[in-house]
Scaffold this active site. Structure first.
Site, mmCIF file in Angstrom:
data_model
loop_
_atom_site.group_PDB
_atom_site.id
_atom_site.type_symbol
_atom_site.label_atom_id
_atom_site.label_comp_id
_atom_site.label_asym_id
_atom_site.label_seq_id
_atom_site.Cartn_x
_atom_site.Cartn_y
_atom_site.Cartn_z
ATOM 1 N N THR A 61 0.874 -1.181 0.000
ATOM 2 C CA THR A 61 0.000 0.000 0.000
ATOM 3 C C THR A 61 0.914 1.234 0.000
ATOM 4 O O THR A 61 2.135 1.102 -0.016
ATOM 5 C CB THR A 61 -0.913 0.007 1.247
ATOM 6 O OG1 THR A 61 -0.093 -0.190 2.407
ATOM 7 C CG2 THR A 61 -1.941 -1.087 1.179
ATOM 8 N N THR A 64 3.343 5.356 -3.459
ATOM 9 C CA THR A 64 4.264 5.015 -4.550
ATOM 10 C C THR A 64 3.616 4.152 -5.639
ATOM 11 O O THR A 64 3.812 4.437 -6.825
ATOM 12 C CB THR A 64 5.515 4.300 -3.980
ATOM 13 O OG1 THR A 64 6.025 5.069 -2.904
ATOM 14 C CG2 THR A 64 6.575 4.115 -5.048
ATOM 15 N N ASN A 161 11.900 5.296 6.836
ATOM 16 C CA ASN A 161 12.951 4.830 7.751
ATOM 17 C C ASN A 161 13.558 3.512 7.270
ATOM 18 O O ASN A 161 14.230 2.823 8.017
ATOM 19 C CB ASN A 161 12.384 4.659 9.164
ATOM 20 C CG ASN A 161 11.211 3.686 9.189
ATOM 21 O OD1 ASN A 161 10.861 3.113 8.161
ATOM 22 N ND2 ASN A 161 10.606 3.517 10.343
ATOM 23 N N HIS A 163 11.850 0.864 6.295
ATOM 24 C CA HIS A 163 11.079 -0.349 6.626
ATOM 25 C C HIS A 163 10.619 -1.057 5.352
ATOM 26 O O HIS A 163 10.458 -0.455 4.297
ATOM 27 C CB HIS A 163 9.911 -0.053 7.580
ATOM 28 C CG HIS A 163 8.760 0.721 7.015
ATOM 29 N ND1 HIS A 163 7.860 1.386 7.813
ATOM 30 C CD2 HIS A 163 8.343 0.933 5.740
ATOM 31 C CE1 HIS A 163 6.939 1.954 7.055
ATOM 32 N NE2 HIS A 163 7.208 1.698 5.800
ATOM 33 N N GLY A 165 7.425 -3.478 4.313
ATOM 34 C CA GLY A 165 6.155 -3.778 4.958
ATOM 35 C C GLY A 165 6.176 -2.990 6.256
ATOM 36 O O GLY A 165 6.571 -1.825 6.286
ATOM 37 N N GLU A 168 10.015 -2.801 10.901
ATOM 38 C CA GLU A 168 10.610 -1.526 11.271
ATOM 39 C C GLU A 168 12.096 -1.700 11.592
ATOM 40 O O GLU A 168 12.565 -2.836 11.753
ATOM 41 C CB GLU A 168 9.871 -0.981 12.509
ATOM 42 C CG GLU A 168 8.392 -0.696 12.273
ATOM 43 C CD GLU A 168 8.133 0.599 11.524
ATOM 44 O OE1 GLU A 168 8.898 0.954 10.601
ATOM 45 O OE2 GLU A 168 7.143 1.280 11.864
ATOM 46 N N LYS A 227 12.718 10.479 -0.659
ATOM 47 C CA LYS A 227 13.253 9.124 -0.486
ATOM 48 C C LYS A 227 14.743 9.048 -0.845
ATOM 49 O O LYS A 227 15.341 7.974 -0.756
ATOM 50 C CB LYS A 227 12.478 8.122 -1.358
ATOM 51 C CG LYS A 227 10.993 8.009 -1.049
ATOM 52 C CD LYS A 227 10.743 7.235 0.236
ATOM 53 C CE LYS A 227 9.282 7.194 0.627
ATOM 54 N NZ LYS A 227 8.481 6.314 -0.194
HETATM 55 P P1 PGA Z 1 4.712 5.583 0.345
HETATM 56 O O1 PGA Z 1 4.952 4.572 1.528
HETATM 57 O O2 PGA Z 1 4.627 4.766 -0.905
HETATM 58 O O3 PGA Z 1 3.418 6.262 0.651
HETATM 59 O O4 PGA Z 1 5.892 6.516 0.309
HETATM 60 C C1 PGA Z 1 5.981 3.624 1.454
HETATM 61 C C2 PGA Z 1 6.111 2.880 2.759
HETATM 62 O O5 PGA Z 1 5.948 3.492 3.828
HETATM 63 O O6 PGA Z 1 6.413 1.677 2.738
#
Ligand code: PGA
Length: 266
Positions: A61, A64, A161, A163, A165, A168, A227
């Site tokens: 989700t 992106t 950060n 992660h 999925g 974390e 990113k």
């Molecule tokens: P985003 O989230 O596609 O909304 O940048 C990516 C993620 O947090 O894994």
């Protein structure tokens, strides 16, 4: 760790192949615009599914992949690809969220993607996020993956950060599918989806690093200037659970698709 970077193949696609160690390679494609990444990812997914119609697919989700999902829906409508025989396993979910809660991530994926394509209900596996016994529920998802032969194609976004999925920072590379406390960075970045950070659940359920690491093929999609720094660390930093996405550098058949903004610090 990097012993070489070479362009491959030189003419048809602007690919870079990063040699990580011995026989481990990571393919990297940098395109000027995010829409080009969407198009390429959609083409690669269609090629994979046409060759491997019975495997598990995992989709993320987030913002992106939204363009990718539109693109794939177009390919299904034109009969270029069908998901009828593939399996879908949910990547991650907020813990304690009922199926009909608007924040339910499976519902999000349905709205953004699944309702527009042709997966069969009986071949989709989702977390029951409000299950009474969460450990039994996460174990069940690992068993589903094992019983269906492991993840075939893993499509991922990159968390701010690092992660993967909801794995974390600090997630061991052999972590099972499990419940996990979300970091402030993840809660903050999810706040944009739901209005405010107060509405973001504090815990998530996620496929584990172990299951992800065994995927037959992986696509990581990364776009946007925000990113750039984390992508630089994923590719050039130390391989460590502190940046879970560095796991990708230990895996076979990984392709990173980045737009020029995300790749600007490489
Ligand atoms: P985003 O989230 O596609 O909304 O940048 C990516 C993620 O947090 O894994």
């Amino acid at each position: 760790m990097h012993s070489g970077i070479r362009r491959w193949p030189p003419i048809t696609r602007r690919w870079m192949q990063i040699t990580l160690s011995g026989s481990v390679f990571m393919n990297m494609v940098i395109k000027k615009h995010a829409q080009e990444i969407d198009m390429l990812a959609s083409q690669m997914i269609a090629e994979y599914v046409n060759k491997n119609p019975n495997r598990i697919l995992v989709f993320p989700t987030g913002n992106t992949p939204l363009g990718l999902y539109k693109n794939l829906a177009g390919r299904v409508a034109c009969h270029e690809v069908s998901f009828q025989n593939t399996y879908l396993v949910e990547l991650d979910e907020y813990m304690g969220i009922a199926e009909n809660d608007p924040r339910n991530l499976f519902k999000w994926l349905q709205r953004a993607f699944l309702d527009q394509v042709d997966f069969q209900d009986m071949r989709m596996y989702r977390f029951q996020a409000d299950a009474a016994d969460i450990e039994a529920e996460t174990n069940r998802m690992d068993r589903v993956i094992n019983d269906l032969g492991g993840i075939g194609l893993l499509v991922l976004g990159l968390g701010p950060n690092g992660h993967l999925g909801f794995n974390e920072p600090g997630s061991p590379f052999d972590a099972p599918t499990r419940a996990i406390t979300l970091t402030p960075a993840s809660i903050q970045s999810s706040a944009g989806y739901w209005g405010s950070s107060q509405t973001v659940p504090s815990m998530g359920l996620t496929l584990g690093m172990q299951a992800l690491s065994l995927a037959q093929q992986t696509l990581l999609m990364v776009s946007g200037q925000h990113k750039a720094e984390i992508l630089r660390q994923v590719i050039n930093g130390e391989i460590s659970p502190e940046i879970p996405a560095t796991l990708l550098r230990t895996m076979q058949n990984v392709t990173i698709l980045a737009d020029a903004d995300a790749a600007s610090l490489l």
